[in-house]
Design a protein around this motif. Sequence first.
Motif, PDB file in Angstrom:
ATOM      1  N   VAL A 100       3.939  -0.416   4.477  1.00  0.00           N
ATOM      2  CA  VAL A 100       4.839   0.734   4.414  1.00  0.00           C
ATOM      3  C   VAL A 100       4.213   1.909   5.156  1.00  0.00           C
ATOM      4  O   VAL A 100       3.011   2.180   5.005  1.00  0.00           O
ATOM      5  CB  VAL A 100       5.114   1.153   2.954  1.00  0.00           C
ATOM      6  CG1 VAL A 100       6.121   2.305   2.899  1.00  0.00           C
ATOM      7  CG2 VAL A 100       5.588  -0.024   2.122  1.00  0.00           C
ATOM      8  N   VAL A 101       5.023   2.619   5.955  1.00  0.00           N
ATOM      9  CA  VAL A 101       4.613   3.903   6.525  1.00  0.00           C
ATOM     10  C   VAL A 101       5.668   4.927   6.136  1.00  0.00           C
ATOM     11  O   VAL A 101       6.860   4.737   6.391  1.00  0.00           O
ATOM     12  CB  VAL A 101       4.476   3.852   8.053  1.00  0.00           C
ATOM     13  CG1 VAL A 101       4.142   5.245   8.598  1.00  0.00           C
ATOM     14  CG2 VAL A 101       3.386   2.873   8.466  1.00  0.00           C
ATOM     15  N   SER A 102       5.238   6.006   5.506  1.00  0.00           N
ATOM     16  CA  SER A 102       6.150   7.040   5.031  1.00  0.00           C
ATOM     17  C   SER A 102       5.883   8.366   5.727  1.00  0.00           C
ATOM     18  O   SER A 102       4.761   8.874   5.723  1.00  0.00           O
ATOM     19  CB  SER A 102       6.006   7.234   3.513  1.00  0.00           C
ATOM     20  OG  SER A 102       6.730   8.373   3.089  1.00  0.00           O
ATOM     21  N   VAL A 136       0.915   3.775   4.133  1.00  0.00           N
ATOM     22  CA  VAL A 136       0.400   4.946   4.837  1.00  0.00           C
ATOM     23  C   VAL A 136       1.398   6.073   4.618  1.00  0.00           C
ATOM     24  O   VAL A 136       2.602   5.887   4.805  1.00  0.00           O
ATOM     25  CB  VAL A 136       0.245   4.654   6.345  1.00  0.00           C
ATOM     26  CG1 VAL A 136      -0.161   5.927   7.101  1.00  0.00           C
ATOM     27  CG2 VAL A 136      -0.789   3.559   6.570  1.00  0.00           C
ATOM     28  N   TYR A 137       0.928   7.247   4.209  1.00  0.00           N
ATOM     29  CA  TYR A 137       1.849   8.352   3.922  1.00  0.00           C
ATOM     30  C   TYR A 137       1.277   9.663   4.442  1.00  0.00           C
ATOM     31  O   TYR A 137       0.061   9.849   4.529  1.00  0.00           O
ATOM     32  CB  TYR A 137       2.136   8.457   2.418  1.00  0.00           C
ATOM     33  CG  TYR A 137       0.907   8.659   1.549  1.00  0.00           C
ATOM     34  CD1 TYR A 137       0.472   9.939   1.214  1.00  0.00           C
ATOM     35  CD2 TYR A 137       0.171   7.577   1.078  1.00  0.00           C
ATOM     36  CE1 TYR A 137      -0.659  10.134   0.420  1.00  0.00           C
ATOM     37  CE2 TYR A 137      -0.955   7.760   0.285  1.00  0.00           C
ATOM     38  CZ  TYR A 137      -1.367   9.039  -0.034  1.00  0.00           C
ATOM     39  OH  TYR A 137      -2.484   9.223  -0.805  1.00  0.00           O
ATOM     40  N   GLU A 154      -8.461   0.957   8.072  1.00  0.00           N
ATOM     41  CA  GLU A 154      -8.374   1.074   6.613  1.00  0.00           C
ATOM     42  C   GLU A 154      -7.239   0.209   6.069  1.00  0.00           C
ATOM     43  O   GLU A 154      -7.386  -0.467   5.045  1.00  0.00           O
ATOM     44  CB  GLU A 154      -8.172   2.544   6.224  1.00  0.00           C
ATOM     45  CG  GLU A 154      -8.422   2.826   4.763  1.00  0.00           C
ATOM     46  CD  GLU A 154      -8.456   4.299   4.442  1.00  0.00           C
ATOM     47  OE1 GLU A 154      -8.380   4.633   3.236  1.00  0.00           O
ATOM     48  OE2 GLU A 154      -8.551   5.138   5.375  1.00  0.00           O
ATOM     49  N   VAL A 155      -6.102   0.185   6.771  1.00  0.00           N
ATOM     50  CA  VAL A 155      -4.964  -0.643   6.360  1.00  0.00           C
ATOM     51  C   VAL A 155      -5.297  -2.123   6.503  1.00  0.00           C
ATOM     52  O   VAL A 155      -5.005  -2.942   5.612  1.00  0.00           O
ATOM     53  CB  VAL A 155      -3.707  -0.292   7.194  1.00  0.00           C
ATOM     54  CG1 VAL A 155      -2.572  -1.257   6.874  1.00  0.00           C
ATOM     55  CG2 VAL A 155      -3.257   1.141   6.922  1.00  0.00           C
ATOM     56  N   ALA A 156      -5.907  -2.479   7.616  1.00  0.00           N
ATOM     57  CA  ALA A 156      -6.255  -3.884   7.861  1.00  0.00           C
ATOM     58  C   ALA A 156      -7.231  -4.401   6.805  1.00  0.00           C
ATOM     59  O   ALA A 156      -7.116  -5.558   6.360  1.00  0.00           O
ATOM     60  CB  ALA A 156      -6.840  -4.040   9.260  1.00  0.00           C
TER      61      ALA A 156
END
Length: 451
Positions: free
Chosen positions: A280-282, A338-339, A325-327
């Motif tokens: 998710v990306v916000s 990610v927001y 960091e996401v990986a």
Amino acid sequence: MQRNKLLLIFYGDDFTGSTDVMETLAINGIPTLLFLKTPTASEVENIQLKRRFGGSKLRAFGVAGIGRSLDPVAMQKELDPIFSALAKFPADYFLYKVCSTLDSAPHVGNIGTAMAVALKYFPSTQIPCIVGAPFLNRFVVFGNLFARLDNKTYRLDRHPVMSLHPVTPMQESDIGRHLSRQTDLKMKSVNLLQMQSGLQDAEVSDQTESDPKLIIFDTLSNDDLQFLGDHLYNSWQGGTQLVLGSSGASYGLAKYVLSQENIQEGENIGGAEIVSQIFVVSGSCSPVTERQIRYCLDLGFAGVRMDVIKLIARQQEYLLEVLEEVAEAFRSGRSAIVYTALGPSDPSIHQIQGMHEVNLNAVLGPGAAHLFAEMISRFGQIRCVVVGGDTSGYVSRQLGIYALEMLAPIAPGAPLCVAHATDVRFDGLEIALKGGQNGKDDYFEKILKGH
């Protein structure tokens, strides 16, 4: 009078709102596709639907745009060739789809500019304006726009989110007054009392005037929408009628057609498969999204804050830091979000509000697209969610997705979709494009479960 081959074509001024129209049509049995760029006649004729809600032949389609994020000059440049191409398709109605919170201003997302361009290609003496969408908790009463947040309904200029929107803060709830700052079109409001009398005294049937006129309709309930769908359908006089409105307009029209043609509502609509991870990306600062983020963090999602100031200052270097960091979260078996902000009171909102010289959407959108492309390259087709209409537009375009189809209803106005793309990495990608205000606290959990 012979109806056209297509019931409806539409242009959505942002991406999340565009999927909203597609959903209202598909769940009511109208086969619909959302294109991310203007299709050719051959593409419309030969497209193969991946999910066939209501049948295998298109009866409606739209183009998802970014008009809401553009200034009037850029907006005219964007809309003119699209509307010119769409006018060549035989359709009963053309809907210029705006958000049900009417996000617009004289300097950005100017609806008057859109109407001026649309009237060149879809000349109409009256332009029905149906903004309310009660199924999304957006209401119009005596020409004023209201929206519900939690269990309280606010006049829009007093709404705790929309009145503080970082790009288009709502300062006027009267739709006519709000639009009068953007257009010189004549306007007329039709209220609930006039609608209850069957529009007998509303003077909306006279289409002999030469100057176009906006007719702003009240909408307090879903029954009002179906009533207006009846009005739209039975007042059609040939050609392509221009309509201004939210997904409430498509909902009302689809419901009326459903009742008249004995279409099976919800035919073949089910859920999607359960998956173990989503990304998710916000880009939303809505309190609704804030609660959704906090809910999924409690579920064990990895939360990664993306600092917009750092993104502007050192874009490529900073994106790599966020990506790693996401990986790492994905490698450990966790979903990731990610927001940019946690709600309207987040300190980052104050930091960026004064940055008028920077197009924040043009920075955040490509940044988010880069994250999705890199994650899919590394981990394959993961189920994705983009939060924020403007962000969604940039992400979809940069991934090379050319069309979307509804896969499963998740929350009103925010379905899970399946992508049509020329790049095999993204063709068939399951993706949701969600507005900041849509969905309940467990929205992201429902995306995981597929229903």
